[in-house]
Design an enzyme around this catalytic site. Structure first.
Site, PDB file in Angstrom:
ATOM      1  N   LYS A   1      69.973  36.515  71.079  1.00 13.28           N
ATOM      2  CA  LYS A   1      70.878  36.639  69.443  1.00 13.28           C
ATOM      3  C   LYS A   1      70.622  35.180  68.066  1.00 13.28           C
ATOM      4  O   LYS A   1      70.873  35.680  67.510  1.00 13.28           O
ATOM      5  CB  LYS A   1      71.662  36.348  70.148  1.00 13.28           C
ATOM      6  CG  LYS A   1      72.214  37.222  71.014  1.00 13.28           C
ATOM      7  CD  LYS A   1      72.476  39.447  70.868  1.00 13.28           C
ATOM      8  CE  LYS A   1      72.884  40.182  72.001  1.00 13.28           C
ATOM      9  NZ  LYS A   1      72.746  41.028  71.430  1.00 13.28           N
TER      10      LYS A   1
ATOM     11  N   GLU B   1      80.614  41.112  66.499  1.00 12.70           N
ATOM     12  CA  GLU B   1      81.012  41.300  67.751  1.00 12.70           C
ATOM     13  C   GLU B   1      80.525  41.027  69.199  1.00 12.70           C
ATOM     14  O   GLU B   1      79.757  40.076  68.886  1.00 12.70           O
ATOM     15  CB  GLU B   1      81.436  43.138  67.480  1.00 12.70           C
ATOM     16  CG  GLU B   1      79.715  43.304  67.876  1.00 12.70           C
ATOM     17  CD  GLU B   1      78.779  43.551  66.674  1.00 12.70           C
ATOM     18  OE1 GLU B   1      78.817  42.947  65.945  1.00 12.70           O
ATOM     19  OE2 GLU B   1      77.201  42.969  67.335  1.00 12.70           O
TER      20      GLU B   1
ATOM     21  N   SER C   1      65.192  38.350  77.676  1.00 12.21           N
ATOM     22  CA  SER C   1      66.226  37.685  76.490  1.00 12.21           C
ATOM     23  C   SER C   1      67.587  36.679  76.470  1.00 12.21           C
ATOM     24  O   SER C   1      67.761  36.251  75.561  1.00 12.21           O
ATOM     25  CB  SER C   1      66.733  39.351  75.834  1.00 12.21           C
ATOM     26  OG  SER C   1      67.426  39.916  77.693  1.00 12.21           O
TER      27      SER C   1
HETATM   28  C1  LIG Z   1      70.345  38.368  76.868  1.00 14.44           C
HETATM   29  C2  LIG Z   1      71.083  39.399  76.025  1.00 14.44           C
HETATM   30  N1  LIG Z   1      69.380  40.502  76.233  1.00 14.44           N
HETATM   31  C3  LIG Z   1      70.154  41.410  75.788  1.00 14.44           C
HETATM   32  C4  LIG Z   1      71.325  42.012  75.017  1.00 14.44           C
HETATM   33  C5  LIG Z   1      71.339  42.908  74.976  1.00 14.44           C
HETATM   34  O1  LIG Z   1      71.456  43.351  73.616  1.00 14.44           O
HETATM   35  P1  LIG Z   1      70.098  43.690  72.440  1.00 14.44           P
HETATM   36  O2  LIG Z   1      70.237  45.120  73.449  1.00 14.44           O
HETATM   37  O3  LIG Z   1      70.314  43.673  71.387  1.00 14.44           O
HETATM   38  O4  LIG Z   1      68.833  43.117  73.003  1.00 14.44           O
HETATM   39  C6  LIG Z   1      72.142  40.367  75.296  1.00 14.44           C
HETATM   40  C7  LIG Z   1      73.808  40.938  74.336  1.00 14.44           C
HETATM   41  O5  LIG Z   1      74.360  40.459  74.587  1.00 14.44           O
HETATM   42  C8  LIG Z   1      72.221  39.829  75.695  1.00 14.44           C
HETATM   43  O6  LIG Z   1      73.106  38.895  75.465  1.00 14.44           O
END
Ligand SMILES: Cc1ncc(COP(=O)(O)O)c(C=O)c1O
Lengths: 270, 404
Positions: free
Chosen positions: B97, B119, B386
């Site tokens: 993020k 948000e 992620s």
């Molecule tokens: C670690 C992590 N991965 C994925 C997501 C999902 O978001 P996005 O699909 O935009 O990557 C989030 C959202 O809070 C997250 O904290």
């Protein structure tokens, strides 16, 4: 000439201003909506804006959010809202009805099907809060072909170029949002509204209705003085919330709210 | 459809459309701000000073490039393709993020805005936003569904420590979508002095574009690292999809590489057939929410449906419009795994590699393990890790019946 155009022309001829109340269909209960619409007309409404409840009313403050929740709790669907208008038309074929809501329920029904059903029910205009003219190139012709007025919003942040462009896409009237914020929030600044509406009048020949922040006879008169009509929403919806347990008292309360606004607007004419 | 650089450059179009999706479905008050943001972003995108600042922050503040790590033991245990991990969990604040918040906060500074709103679902985007605001001295307000405030309490406290005000949202389903509604409502009221940092590739144009651009650093690095370390391009990319920002960041730089398959993993919740999930691409249909046209979870009357996922960050009924387009043209595959499978994925990666993924990420891990098992040993699968799982320890412990 559309029913909306007709009513606004007639008012203008009399030097009068339009009183346009908003309520959310299905609030507090779907069985009451048609009755409440007649009450609004009896109390002096010239046009009714009927809200189509949506699960995610992003442009609305808590008062109308809760109205949507009450209506949805009883399963009020767009289909049912159209049926309410149809029932309303059995006794009233003079008062224009504008559906006000968000795009997704209309898309879910299918735009063409929706446009047909709206005409069939006796709807006169459509105001879709989250549909700017830039995104309306598919639905606009469907409305035009059926003599449905497409009503778009203008805001304090709208530039002159956009005022012109939006007005070109609009028919019936344009709806000027009096302040930056959601419905039911902020305080209306009448001087600011007056100068902006005067400016809008220079850029379009369409009538200008002003909404957001009109809550009593004084604000209605102040805004009526500089516009072609006033839209009254949250204060009515709040009254519905407070009187939801007693339909008769609710109707009285709505009348008591609207009557003084009607009188204040009409006193501008003389 | 074979995608070319030219085709990609043309998207989104001038109105922010990716094919039938995207756009700018907002109330009029916000429209001019979106036009200004788009204009300024297009100008700054090619401004060397802005880019240098962004790159410098990514290197020295976020700690980029993040490693591409060969998960040797997981590969051996799975018995199929090589599994590699793109370590976004090692970024400052613990998730991908922050790549985006660095970029948008920089935009806010260049635009002279002093107040920032955001948000958040899992709280990762909220933390990342609060972090950059602390660093730049910006006033920060984070909107978070009351349900998520409960299940991600650690992140709520982190945001408060960082000086942000956390607004617990009580409307609707009290999750991410409602947080986004309230952020939009705040923005309408404070549009003159406020910059809205959206945390994913959804929302009205130009947000899906600029968030994708800021997150694409993930895929660009992965491409280079994979060529250098594995000696070839990946055969498959796997990323979880909430709004879709980590997935698009990974996929985008590979879109014209035909040999690279892409899998976006949605939250299957209790199972797609139970209706209790958050998988609009797998089980939804196109509609309009939060400023863009995209696949949504909705009922037959067009009301947005309640979602369910064990992971707050995936608990969202919509998805970025570019993913909707990639689905329709068949360039990326969208699949789902259940809560239970994701939890298994979490445990597996933790025990076999000593890497604790976020519950969102665990969805990608679970699917990638299944996928790799069906592929030859000379193939390469890259999972976008992620985020890290520290924020989810309470949830996991609770499921295990343990008080921590
Ligand atoms: C670690 C992590 N991965 C994925 C997501 C999902 O978001 P996005 O699909 O935009 O990557 C989030 C959202 O809070 C997250 O904290």
């Amino acid at each position: 000439m559309s029913r909306i155009e007709g009513v606004l022309k007639a008012l203008k001829g009399q030097g009068r201003k339009a009183l346009i109340p908003y309520i959310t269909a299905g609030d507090p209960h779907p069985d009451l909506t048609v009755d409440l619409m007649h009450t609004l007309v009896d109390a002096g409404a010239d046009i009714i804006e009927l809200g189509v409840p949506f699960s995610d009313p992003m442009a609305d403050g808590p008062v109308i959010q809760l109205a949507c929740e009450r209506a949805l709790k009883h399963g009020t669907s767009l289909r049912q809202v159209l049926a309410m208008v149809k029932t309303f038309r059995e006794k009233d074929d003079a008062t224009p009805v504008v559906l006000m809501g968000y795009l997704n329920p209309m898309e879910a029904m299918g735009q063409e099907k929706f446009a047909d059903a709206a005409v069939d029910a006796g709807v006169d205009g459509i105001l879709t809060v989250d549909l700017p003219p830039e995104e309306a190139d598919e639905v606009a012709p469907l409305f035009t072909a059926r003599n449905l007025d497409a009503i778009f919003l203008l805001a304090p942040t709208t530039t002159d170029d956009r005022i012109r462009a939006i007005s070109e896409h609009s028919s019936g009237y344009v709806y000027y949002v009096s302040f930056k914020g959601v419905t039911g929030a902020g305080k209306i600044d009448v001087d600011e509204v007056a100068s902006k509406v005067a400016h809008i009048h220079e850029l379009t020949a369409l009538p200008v209705g002003v909404g957001f922040g009109i809550r009593d006879a004084a604000t209605a008169a102040a805004v009526g003085r500089v516009s072609d009509g006033v839209i009254v929403g949250s204060v009515l919806v709040d009254t519905i919330a407070r009187n939801q347990a007693d339909p008769e008292q609710l109707k009285r309360a709505l009348s008591d709210l609207l009557h003084p606004m009607r009188e204040a607007l009409d006193s501008l004419a003389s | 459809m074979k995608l070319t650089e030219e085709m990609l450059k043309a998207l989104p179009d001038a109105r922010g459309h990716f094919g039938a999706y995207g756009g700018r479905f907002v109330s009029e008050t916000l429209f001019d701000s979106l036009l200004t943001l788009e204009r300024e972003y297009k100008r700054l995108k090619d401004d060397p000073e802005f880019q240098a600042e962004f790159d410098k922050d990514l290197a020295h503040y976020v700690g980029r490039p993040s490693p591409l790590y060969f998960a040797e033991r997981l590969t051996r245990e799975t018995g199929g393709a090589q599994i590699w991990l793109k370590r976004e969990d090692l970024n400052h604040t613990g998730a991908h993020k922050v790549n985006n918040t660095i970029g948008q906060a920089l935009l806010a500074s260049f635009l002279g805005k002093k107040r920032v709103i955001a948000e958040t679902g899992a709280g990762q985007h909220g933390v990342a936003t609060a972090t950059v605001c602390a660093r730049l001295g910006l006033e920060c307000h984070v909107f978070m569904g009351a349900e998520d405030v409960k299940r991600q309490s650690l992140n709520v406290y982190r945001m408060k420590l960082l000086g942000a005000e956390v607004h617990s949202v009580q409307s609707g389903t009290r999750t991410l979508k409602d947080a986004m509604n309230d952020a939009m409502r705040d923005w309408v009221a404070n549009v003159d002095d406020t910059f809205y940092i959206i945390g994913t590739v959804a929302g009205p144009h130009p947000y899906p574009l600029l968030v994708r651009d800021f997150q694409s650093v993930i895929g660009r690095e992965t491409r280079e690292q994979c060529l250098a370390q594995a000696g070839k391009l990946p055969d498959a990319l796997v990323a979880c999809v909430g709004g879709g920002s980590n997935a698009i960041g990974m996929f985008y730089p590979f879109l014209t590489d035909e040999s690279v398959e892409m899998y976006g993993v949605e939250a299957g919740g209790l199972g797609i057939d139970t209706g209790k999930h958050a998988a609009p691409l797998s089980a939804g249909r196109p509609g309009v929410l939060h400023g863009n046209r995209t696949y949504l979870m909705e009922d037959e009357n067009g009301q947005i449906a309640a979602t369910h996922s064990v992971s707050a960050g995936l608990d969202y009924p919509g998805v970025g419009p570019e993913h909707s387009w990639l689905k329709d043209i068949g360039r990326a595959h969208y699949v789902s795994v259940t809560d239970d499978e994701a939890l298994d994925g979490f445990r597996k990666l933790t025990r076999v590699e000593g890497i604790m993924p976020a519950l969102e990420t665990a969805h990608a891990v679970a699917y990638a393990i299944k996928l790799a098992a069906t592929m030859d040993k000379d193939k390469v699968v890259v999972i976008n890790i992620s985020g890290r799982g520290d924020k989810d320890i309470h949830t996991i412990a609770q499921l295990d019946g343990i008080e921590v």
